[in-house]
Motif scaffolding. Structure first.
Motif, PDB file in Angstrom:
ATOM      1  N   VAL A   9       0.846  -1.192   0.000  1.00  0.00           N
ATOM      2  CA  VAL A   9       0.000   0.000   0.000  1.00  0.00           C
ATOM      3  C   VAL A   9       0.883   1.243   0.000  1.00  0.00           C
ATOM      4  CG1 VAL A   9      -1.654   1.369   1.330  1.00  0.00           C
ATOM      5  CG2 VAL A   9      -1.964  -1.086   1.127  1.00  0.00           C
ATOM      6  N   ASP A 190      -9.503   1.721  -1.758  1.00  0.00           N
ATOM      7  CA  ASP A 190      -8.384   2.185  -2.562  1.00  0.00           C
ATOM      8  C   ASP A 190      -8.736   3.499  -3.254  1.00  0.00           C
ATOM      9  OD1 ASP A 190      -6.125   2.434  -4.056  1.00  0.00           O
ATOM     10  OD2 ASP A 190      -6.636   0.889  -5.511  1.00  0.00           O
ATOM     11  N   ARG A 244      -3.505   0.792  -3.297  1.00  0.00           N
ATOM     12  CA  ARG A 244      -2.948  -0.552  -3.341  1.00  0.00           C
ATOM     13  C   ARG A 244      -2.031  -0.657  -4.560  1.00  0.00           C
ATOM     14  NH1 ARG A 244      -7.869  -4.656  -2.901  1.00  0.00           N
ATOM     15  NH2 ARG A 244      -6.123  -6.108  -3.194  1.00  0.00           N
TER      16      ARG A 244
END
Length: 293
Positions: A9, A190, A244
Motif C-alpha cells: 500500500v 483504494d 494498493r
C-alpha cells in the motif's frame, strides 16, 4: 484477513499548516529631574533601563519599531516623555507531501525537519547528548487488506521549538517544544481520502502595566501606562489517501496477432547476442558482448 506477499500500500499524505500572528505594543515613559532647594529624580518605564536619562542617549526596548521623545522645562525642573510603538504581522505556511509504501504489518516512518540536541546526565559526572526529532512526523502501519478495503493505523505529529520557554542547567539553555499529535485507525477503499482537521491553536495575550495610582489619573495617566497585545493562531490539516500497489516484473511483450505473434525486436536481439557469445566461448571466436538488460 491479512495478506502478505507482494501486496503493498502506498500512502499519500498532505500536511498543511497556516500560522497567523499579530503583535501591537504602545508604551510611554516619563522622567523628571532638577529642583533648587529640593532635588527631584524620577523615572518610569524605559527610562529605568541601562544608562537612559535626561541628556543621555536613549536605548529603546527590544523590538521597538518607533520612538518619540519630548522634553520641556518648568522652572528648575526638566521633564522628558518617551513614546514607543511596535506593530508586527506575520503569516507562515508549512507544507509537506510524503509518499510512503509498506508491506502489511510493517511500519513506515517519515520525518521532515531536524533533531534537537538535549544534554542528559548519566549519573557519573558525565553528560551525554540525546537528539529529539521535531517538525513533521508520520508513522503508519498497514494492518489488513480485505477485498478492496484497507485498514490503516496512523500517527502524525507536528512540533516546533518554543524559544519562549527555556530551562537552564549546568550553564546550558534548553528550549521547550510545541507539539500537536493525532493517532487513529481507519478503514478505507483504494483511492479514497480522509482529512484530519480541527487541530487549532489560538494564543492570546493582553498585558497592561502602569505606575500605581498615577496610571489612574484621567488623561495624564496615559504617560504612566503601557499596553502590550499579542495574538497567534495556527491550524493544521492532514489529508491521507491510500493506494494498493503490486510490483511488476519486466518481460518481453509479444507483437502482432494470431500465428504472426512474435517477441519484440529488442528482446530477440538480446537473446541472439547471448547465444552467439555462448558459441564463441567454445569455438574460441570473439563476438560482441551481450546487450545490457
Amino acid at each position: 484477513m491479512s495478506v502478505g506477499g507482494t501486496q503493498q500500500v502506498t500512502l499519500k499524505v498532505r500536511f498543511a499548516e497556516m500560522q497567523h500572528s499579530v503583535s501591537k505594543s504602545l508604551s510611554s515613559s516619563l522622567a523628571v529631574s532638577g529642583g533648587t532647594d529640593v532635588g527631584i529624580e524620577a523615572e518610569t518605564g524605559t527610562w529605568l533601563d541601562g544608562a537612559n536619562g535626561i541628556g543621555n542617549p536613549i536605548q529603546t526596548s527590544s523590538g521597538t519599531e518607533g520612538g518619540f521623545t519630548l522634553g520641556f522645562t518648568a522652572g528648575s525642573l526638566q521633564f522628558a516623555v518617551l513614546l514607543e510603538a511596535l506593530e508586527s504581522k506575520g503569516v507562515v505556511r508549512t507544507l509537506a507531501e510524503p509518499n510512503l509504501t509498506a508491506l502489511p504489518g510493517q511500519e513506515a516512518k517519515f520525518l521532515a525537519g531536524g533533531e534537537y540536541p538535549i544534554p542528559v546526565s548519566n549519573g557519573d559526572s558525565t553528560i551525554s547528548v540525546e537528539y529529539k526529532p521535531f517538525a513533521i512526523e508520520l508513522k503508519f502501519t498497514l494492518t489488513a487488506v480485505d477485498g478492496d478495503l484497507i485498514n490503516l493505523s496512523i500517527n502524525a505529529a507536528v512540533s516546533s521549538i518554543d524559544s519562549s520557554v527555556t530551562l537552564e542547567t549546568g550553564g546550558v539553555k534548553i528550549n521547550a517544544f510545541k507539539r500537536r499529535e493525532t493517532s487513529t485507525t481507519v478503514e478505507m477503499r483504494d483511492g479514497e481520502s480522509f482529512t484530519i482537521a480541527g487541530l487549532l491553536q489560538d494564543e492570546f495575550r493582553n498585558l497592561n502595566g502602569q505606575v500605581p495610582w498615577l496610571g489612574d489619573i484621567p488623561i495624564l495617566g496615559t504617560l504612566f501606562r503601557s499596553d502590550d497585545y499579542q495574538r497567534a493562531q495556527s491550524e493544521l490539516v492532514i489529508i491521507v489517501t491510500p493506494h494498493r500497489v503490486t510490483p511488476t516484473r519486466w518481460r518481453c511483450r509479444p507483437t502482432g496477432s494470431g500465428s504472426h505473434r512474435r517477441k519484440s525486436c529488442s528482446c530477440l536481439a538480446r537473446r541472439r547476442a547471448n547465444k552467439r557469445a555462448a558459441r564463441a566461448k567454445w569455438r574460441g571466436r570473439t563476438f560482441p558482448a551481450p546487450m545490457a538488460m
